[in-house]
Design a protein around this motif. Structure first.
Motif, PDB file in Angstrom:
ATOM      1  N   ASN A 207       2.598   1.210  -3.961  1.00  0.00           N
ATOM      2  CA  ASN A 207       2.053   0.850  -5.279  1.00  0.00           C
ATOM      3  C   ASN A 207       1.515   2.069  -6.027  1.00  0.00           C
ATOM      4  O   ASN A 207       1.651   2.179  -7.237  1.00  0.00           O
ATOM      5  N   THR A 208       0.926   3.019  -5.307  1.00  0.00           N
ATOM      6  CA  THR A 208       0.407   4.241  -5.937  1.00  0.00           C
ATOM      7  C   THR A 208       1.548   5.066  -6.531  1.00  0.00           C
ATOM      8  O   THR A 208       1.442   5.594  -7.642  1.00  0.00           O
TER       9      THR A 208
ATOM     10  N   PRO B  68       0.836  -1.219   0.000  1.00  0.00           N
ATOM     11  CA  PRO B  68       0.000   0.000   0.000  1.00  0.00           C
ATOM     12  C   PRO B  68       0.864   1.260   0.000  1.00  0.00           C
ATOM     13  O   PRO B  68       1.964   1.262   0.551  1.00  0.00           O
TER      14      PRO B  68
END
Length: 546
Positions: free
Chosen positions: A286-287, A283
């Motif tokens: 990954n963005t 989390p």
């Protein structure tokens, strides 16, 4: 947006309304040349005036030989302004093919721009007037820059009529010689309006033009941009391509499957799949990874991302989805002016080419061939009435040559080419398209042609990707054998692949084994290799290196 009646009328509107807005951006080395609507219009008018000075017959055909660049667009505008019909030629064609098209199309003059090897290509140009662009090193014929410096502008430009012949586009031809597809002004306008409407293109549209403008899809995308008064950027060299695309960040990006495969190769070259998988599962990280990759690919601001011209593997589409990049697959032909089927953001299904577009009627023949009727079908093939008659059925539908199926939701699935079918010596017909798509999931493979005429089971001829070329023969043997072992249980008994043959040379335009739009020319490959099928089939190895 006004209801334009021709591509030229759209340009003239923006030239008058926003003369100082940048229209074309052309990188050359370390600098970027820009042309406002007013500047592009002035150059086009001067070239149009010069074309008229040749005293050519009314509505003469004028050829355009160049890679994508700002001057391609200005030359196209000049041809329209002079009241002529454009004959775009793929910039990668050899002198023989260029000569064939120029003679068949009755071209009376030619504009020559950005090319890799004009010295070899010019042997194909007959004794007709040439306008050469010195910026791109073309020393032959009349000097574009000199014309612009000395000529007066053509004040009374020709205003195209609804049913005028607008262009003759020579198909890249996976089989036989290219045919000249005749399109009217009206056809281009219907197609452009449809694309603007269904793609829901923004008014602040920004475009990047790199696929050959001699291909109908790229030309129509640019046409849609002119409709909206959009700035159009180009790339300088293959070495600068990635940088030029990243700098542009276009709102719409169109590519053929081969390019999506190449993009994936480049990503995996810098970040192996295992590392990428780990980062995409964390989390926040990954963005950041997705954002950086989209920025680097030039797709961070893209609102519509397209793959067309050939089938794309669902596995490749799904791979990009994990990066936050949604590729919409579409379907169209030169002959139907690209208005056929498309996946759209609100109606999309991976593995299909989408639903029938607005204004299109589609049906399947008893043999499963896709047939299309719309308001922008070609007039026919230039000087080929028999070929024209053959491609339309008794109801006026265009016979596409592709086989397909509609699912329960109305999405069209392409199942193969009518002429790609072959029969093994067991007497079983095989359509190789779906098998080639499955194999294309292997990142070691660049191109695939599954064949089998005269042998009991099909074999796969493949060329290697850049990733594949880095591997040893032992690694490749294991990789390709694993692909066959995993896919064969999913195939019918008569379809199971017996061997994989790795070609020693790539398939490309230069050696005549792919079209300029990067589609494999099955007939040409079979002609060279068919005599070896039996020997390869009888070889004890599963993976054979030619």
């Amino acid at each position: 947006m006004p209801d334009f009646h021709s591509p030229l009328e759209a340009f003239l509107y923006w030239e008058a309304k926003t003369p100082n807005n940048v229209f074309l951006k052309q990188p050359v080395g370390e600098k970027e040349l820009t042309y406002t609507f007013a500047e592009a219009g002035a150059e086009a008018r001067k070239i149009a005036s010069h074309l008229q000075s040749y005293n050519l017959p009314n509505r003469s055909h004028v050829a355009l030989l160049s890679k994508n660049c700002a001057h391609w667009i200005m030359a196209d505008l000049a041809i329209m302004m002079a009241g002529c019909v454009s004959i775009p030629i793929y910039p990668t064609l050899n002198d023989t093919s260029i000569k064939q098209i120029l003679e068949h199309s009755d071209s009376k003059a030619i504009i020559v721009g950005k090319l890799d090897n004009f010295e070899a290509q010019k042997l194909g140009i007959p004794d007709i007037p040439i306008i050469g662009i010195r910026l791109f090193g073309i020393q032959d014929g009349d000097n574009w820059e000199e014309i612009v410096a000395k000529n007066n502008k053509l004040e009374e430009v020709y205003i195209p009529k609804h049913d005028d012949l607008h262009t003759i586009i020579y198909t890249s031809g996976t089989t036989g010689n290219p045919k000249g597809v005749m399109h009217t002004v009206s056809n281009f306008m219907v197609s452009s309006r449809t694309l603007v409407k269904v793609f829901e293109l923004p008014n602040n549209l920004r475009l990047f033009s790199y696929l050959p403008l001699a291909h109908v899809a790229e030309r129509l995308m640019i046409n849609a941009g002119v409709f909206l008064g959009a700035p159009i950027s180009f790339f300088d060299t293959m070495e600068s391509f990635a940088k030029d695309l990243e700098n542009t960040q276009p709102h719409i990006f169109f590519a053929v499957p081969r390019i999506w495969t190449k993009f994936r190769e480049k990503i995996l070259d810098s970040m192996p799949q295992k590392k990428l998988n780990i980062l995409l599962n964390i989390p926040v990280i990954n963005t950041i990874v997705k954002s950086k990759l989209k920025q680097k690919l030039g797709l961070k601001e893209a609102v519509f991302i397209v793959s067309a011209a050939a089938p794309i593997a669902s596995s490749l589409v799904n791979w990009y989805k994990k990066l936050g990049i949604t590729i919409q697959q579409g379907y169209g032909m030169t002959e139907d002016c690209c208005v056929s089927h498309f996946n759209l953001p609100n109606a999309s299904k991976t593995g299909t080419v989408g639903k029938t577009l607005i204004g299109v009627k589609a049906k399947l023949s008893p043999e499963g061939e896709i047939c299309i009727k719309n308001d922008c079908l070609m007039l026919g093939y230039y000087k080929s009435p028999e070929a024209t008659a053959d491609v339309f059925d008794e109801e006026g539908y265009l016979k596409t040559g592709d086989k397909g199926e509609f699912d329960h939701d109305g999405y069209l699935l392409i199942t193969g080419r009518v002429k790609d079918q072959f029969k093994t010596d067991k007497g079983k017909y095989i359509s190789p398209s779906h098998m080639e798509l499955i194999m294309s999931a292997n990142t070691d493979i660049e191109q695939i042609c599954i064949v089998g005429t005269g042998i009991p089971q099909p074999i796969a001829l493949v060329t290697l990707s850049e990733l594949g070329k880095l591997k040893s023969k032992e690694q490749l043997t294991a990789s390709l054998a694993e692909t066959i072992e995993s896919m064969n249980p999913t195939l019918e008994k008569h379809e199971k692949i017996e061997k994989v043959v790795v070609m020693k040379e790539d398939w490309n335009v230069a050696n005549g084994l792919t079209t300029p739009s990067l589609k494999v020319k099955r007939n040409a490959i079979e002609k060279i290799h068919q005599e070896f099928y039996k020997t390869w089939f009888e070889n004890t190895k599963t993976v054979i290196f030619e």
